[in-house]
Design a protein around this motif. Structure first.
Motif, PDB file in Angstrom:
ATOM      1  N   PRO A  23       0.839  -1.198   0.000  1.00  0.00           N
ATOM      2  CA  PRO A  23       0.000   0.000   0.000  1.00  0.00           C
ATOM      3  C   PRO A  23       0.876   1.251   0.000  1.00  0.00           C
ATOM      4  N   PRO A  24       0.445   2.317  -0.667  1.00  0.00           N
ATOM      5  CA  PRO A  24       1.260   3.541  -0.749  1.00  0.00           C
ATOM      6  C   PRO A  24       1.688   4.075   0.606  1.00  0.00           C
ATOM      7  N   ILE A  25       0.801   4.024   1.608  1.00  0.00           N
ATOM      8  CA  ILE A  25       1.133   4.570   2.920  1.00  0.00           C
ATOM      9  C   ILE A  25       2.270   3.777   3.568  1.00  0.00           C
ATOM     10  N   VAL A  26       2.287   2.475   3.354  1.00  0.00           N
ATOM     11  CA  VAL A  26       3.358   1.643   3.913  1.00  0.00           C
ATOM     12  C   VAL A  26       4.671   1.925   3.195  1.00  0.00           C
ATOM     13  N   THR A  27       4.612   2.004   1.871  1.00  0.00           N
ATOM     14  CA  THR A  27       5.816   2.304   1.089  1.00  0.00           C
ATOM     15  C   THR A  27       6.387   3.665   1.467  1.00  0.00           C
ATOM     16  N   ALA A  28       5.510   4.663   1.586  1.00  0.00           N
ATOM     17  CA  ALA A  28       5.955   6.024   1.926  1.00  0.00           C
ATOM     18  C   ALA A  28       6.621   6.061   3.296  1.00  0.00           C
ATOM     19  N   LEU A  29       6.060   5.325   4.248  1.00  0.00           N
ATOM     20  CA  LEU A  29       6.614   5.319   5.604  1.00  0.00           C
ATOM     21  C   LEU A  29       7.985   4.643   5.637  1.00  0.00           C
ATOM     22  N   ILE A  30       8.125   3.559   4.900  1.00  0.00           N
ATOM     23  CA  ILE A  30       9.418   2.875   4.837  1.00  0.00           C
ATOM     24  C   ILE A  30      10.473   3.771   4.202  1.00  0.00           C
ATOM     25  N   VAL A  31      10.117   4.426   3.092  1.00  0.00           N
ATOM     26  CA  VAL A  31      11.058   5.330   2.423  1.00  0.00           C
ATOM     27  C   VAL A  31      11.461   6.470   3.349  1.00  0.00           C
ATOM     28  N   LEU A  32      10.489   7.031   4.066  1.00  0.00           N
ATOM     29  CA  LEU A  32      10.775   8.131   4.988  1.00  0.00           C
ATOM     30  C   LEU A  32      11.755   7.705   6.073  1.00  0.00           C
ATOM     31  N   MET A  33      11.531   6.546   6.665  1.00  0.00           N
ATOM     32  CA  MET A  33      12.404   6.094   7.746  1.00  0.00           C
ATOM     33  C   MET A  33      13.808   5.781   7.238  1.00  0.00           C
ATOM     34  N   VAL A  34      13.892   5.217   6.044  1.00  0.00           N
ATOM     35  CA  VAL A  34      15.211   4.949   5.464  1.00  0.00           C
ATOM     36  C   VAL A  34      15.953   6.252   5.207  1.00  0.00           C
ATOM     37  N   LEU A  35      15.257   7.255   4.691  1.00  0.00           N
ATOM     38  CA  LEU A  35      15.888   8.551   4.422  1.00  0.00           C
ATOM     39  C   LEU A  35      16.353   9.223   5.713  1.00  0.00           C
ATOM     40  N   ILE A  36      15.528   9.172   6.744  1.00  0.00           N
ATOM     41  CA  ILE A  36      15.908   9.768   8.031  1.00  0.00           C
ATOM     42  C   ILE A  36      17.168   9.102   8.568  1.00  0.00           C
ATOM     43  N   HIS A  37      17.195   7.784   8.530  1.00  0.00           N
ATOM     44  CA  HIS A  37      18.351   7.066   9.063  1.00  0.00           C
ATOM     45  C   HIS A  37      19.596   7.337   8.219  1.00  0.00           C
ATOM     46  N   PHE A  38      19.438   7.331   6.912  1.00  0.00           N
ATOM     47  CA  PHE A  38      20.581   7.577   6.023  1.00  0.00           C
ATOM     48  C   PHE A  38      21.173   8.969   6.267  1.00  0.00           C
ATOM     49  N   CYS A  39      20.307   9.968   6.313  1.00  0.00           N
ATOM     50  CA  CYS A  39      20.779  11.344   6.531  1.00  0.00           C
ATOM     51  C   CYS A  39      21.449  11.498   7.885  1.00  0.00           C
ATOM     52  N   ALA A  40      20.873  10.869   8.913  1.00  0.00           N
ATOM     53  CA  ALA A  40      21.451  10.971  10.245  1.00  0.00           C
ATOM     54  C   ALA A  40      22.837  10.332  10.289  1.00  0.00           C
ATOM     55  N   GLN A  41      22.989   9.192   9.622  1.00  0.00           N
ATOM     56  CA  GLN A  41      24.268   8.496   9.637  1.00  0.00           C
ATOM     57  C   GLN A  41      25.326   9.226   8.831  1.00  0.00           C
ATOM     58  N   VAL A  42      24.923   9.866   7.748  1.00  0.00           N
ATOM     59  CA  VAL A  42      25.876  10.530   6.858  1.00  0.00           C
ATOM     60  C   VAL A  42      26.251  11.923   7.341  1.00  0.00           C
ATOM     61  N   ILE A  43      25.279  12.666   7.842  1.00  0.00           N
ATOM     62  CA  ILE A  43      25.494  14.082   8.160  1.00  0.00           C
ATOM     63  C   ILE A  43      26.023  14.292   9.578  1.00  0.00           C
ATOM     64  N   LEU A  44      25.485  13.543  10.533  1.00  0.00           N
ATOM     65  CA  LEU A  44      25.775  13.821  11.940  1.00  0.00           C
ATOM     66  C   LEU A  44      27.028  13.113  12.440  1.00  0.00           C
ATOM     67  N   THR A  45      27.731  13.779  13.337  1.00  0.00           N
ATOM     68  CA  THR A  45      28.854  13.149  14.035  1.00  0.00           C
ATOM     69  C   THR A  45      28.298  12.296  15.175  1.00  0.00           C
ATOM     70  N   ASP A  46      29.167  11.529  15.818  1.00  0.00           N
ATOM     71  CA  ASP A  46      28.713  10.687  16.923  1.00  0.00           C
ATOM     72  C   ASP A  46      28.082  11.532  18.033  1.00  0.00           C
ATOM     73  N   GLU A  47      28.692  12.666  18.325  1.00  0.00           N
ATOM     74  CA  GLU A  47      28.175  13.529  19.383  1.00  0.00           C
ATOM     75  C   GLU A  47      26.836  14.151  19.004  1.00  0.00           C
ATOM     76  N   SER A  48      26.749  14.659  17.775  1.00  0.00           N
ATOM     77  CA  SER A  48      25.494  15.283  17.343  1.00  0.00           C
ATOM     78  C   SER A  48      24.405  14.238  17.131  1.00  0.00           C
ATOM     79  N   LEU A  49      24.800  13.009  16.782  1.00  0.00           N
ATOM     80  CA  LEU A  49      23.814  11.934  16.625  1.00  0.00           C
ATOM     81  C   LEU A  49      23.198  11.597  17.973  1.00  0.00           C
ATOM     82  N   TYR A  50      24.008  11.549  19.016  1.00  0.00           N
ATOM     83  CA  TYR A  50      23.481  11.287  20.357  1.00  0.00           C
ATOM     84  C   TYR A  50      22.521  12.401  20.777  1.00  0.00           C
ATOM     85  N   ARG A  51      22.892  13.638  20.476  1.00  0.00           N
ATOM     86  CA  ARG A  51      22.015  14.759  20.822  1.00  0.00           C
ATOM     87  C   ARG A  51      20.717  14.694  20.011  1.00  0.00           C
ATOM     88  N   PHE A  52      20.825  14.261  18.781  1.00  0.00           N
ATOM     89  CA  PHE A  52      19.652  14.080  17.916  1.00  0.00           C
ATOM     90  C   PHE A  52      18.708  13.042  18.513  1.00  0.00           C
TER      91      PHE A  52
END
Length: 246
Positions: A23-52
């Motif tokens: 279903p579109p809502i399930v696909t959209a939610l999975i894509v959103l969570m993957v994007l959030i995790h990817f951006c957090a891992q790529v952009i944030l340092t260990d310290e800023s990730l903990y604060r996040f």
């Protein structure tokens, strides 16, 4: 006799079929969570990730020291929801997304995106309550969609083992599939498959909490309380949705 002209070529049917039939809502939610995790891992340092995580994850200790923590008092209102969109690592994310696809799909198809959102959201809150009861003074941060996914699982259990209901058109004789009826708790207790699924799932989560060493994991890394509380929340939430939408 069937008319060959009306039959579809199996190769053509397969060619036009979607690769992922979610279903579109399930696909959209999975894509959103993957994007959030990817951006957090790529952009944030260990310290800023903990604060996040501290800002958007749910920390029980915040109830006592909200003004001194990142996000302040406002985080008391958004972290019961935003914690479900954060994950510790790719394995944590992958596991949750697989179960989200499996159990979110039947919920979304039965109740639509609105009903899916209700079960998912209530599952997040239910998971937070369950975690809070056991870890009221804990400094540990609850993150992950496990509570919401468990709610989808508990909701799907109410109908996934029920037989398909069918209706026959009196004029044409056409058989129409009506779906599956929502079972009552008493009816599920008579279904060995439903009971077996629930006992095994609950038992595994209790083992994680009571004997983490035997399971080869750190008990703090598995939010078994959120899993169980989310499951119970979803189990009863779908009955409310059934009365509202049908």
């Amino acid at each position: 006799m069937n008319n060959p002209e009306n039959q579809q070529n199996p190769q053509e049917t397969g060619k036009n079929a979607p690769i992922v039939n979610l279903p579109p809502i399930v696909t959209a939610l999975i894509v959103l969570m993957v994007l959030i995790h990817f951006c957090a891992q790529v952009i944030l340092t260990d310290e800023s990730l903990y604060r996040f995580f501290l800002t958007f994850g749910f920390a029980p200790i915040r109830l006592q020291y909200a003004p001194e923590m990142p996000g302040g008092i406002g985080a008391l209102f958004w972290t019961p929801f935003t914690h479900g969109f954060l994950h510790a690592d790719w394995m944590h994310l992958t596991f949750n997304m697989l179960w989200l696809a499996v159990f979110g799909t039947p919920i979304a198809r039965r109740y639509g995106p609105y009903g899916f959102g209700v079960v998912f959201g209530l599952g997040l809150i239910g998971g937070v309550i369950g975690y809070l009861i056991v870890h009221f003074n804990s400094v540990a941060i609850l993150i992950g969609a496990s509570g919401a996914v468990s709610a989808l699982m508990g909701g799907a259990l109410r109908f996934m083992y029920q037989p398909l209901l069918k209706a026959v058109d009196e004029e044409t004789g056409e058989v129409r599939i009506l779906g599956r009826r929502l079972a009552t708790p008493a009816e599920l207790l008579k279904d060995q498959r439903a009971v077996g699924f629930t006992v095994v799932w609950m038992g595994v989560n209790l083992l994680f909490g009571l004997f983490p060493q035997l399971m080869g994991m750190d008990g703090a890394s598995v939010a078994w309380e959120a899993h169980i509380a989310g499951f119970i929340t979803g189990f009863f939430a779908v009955a409310w949705l059934e009365r509202r939408l049908f």
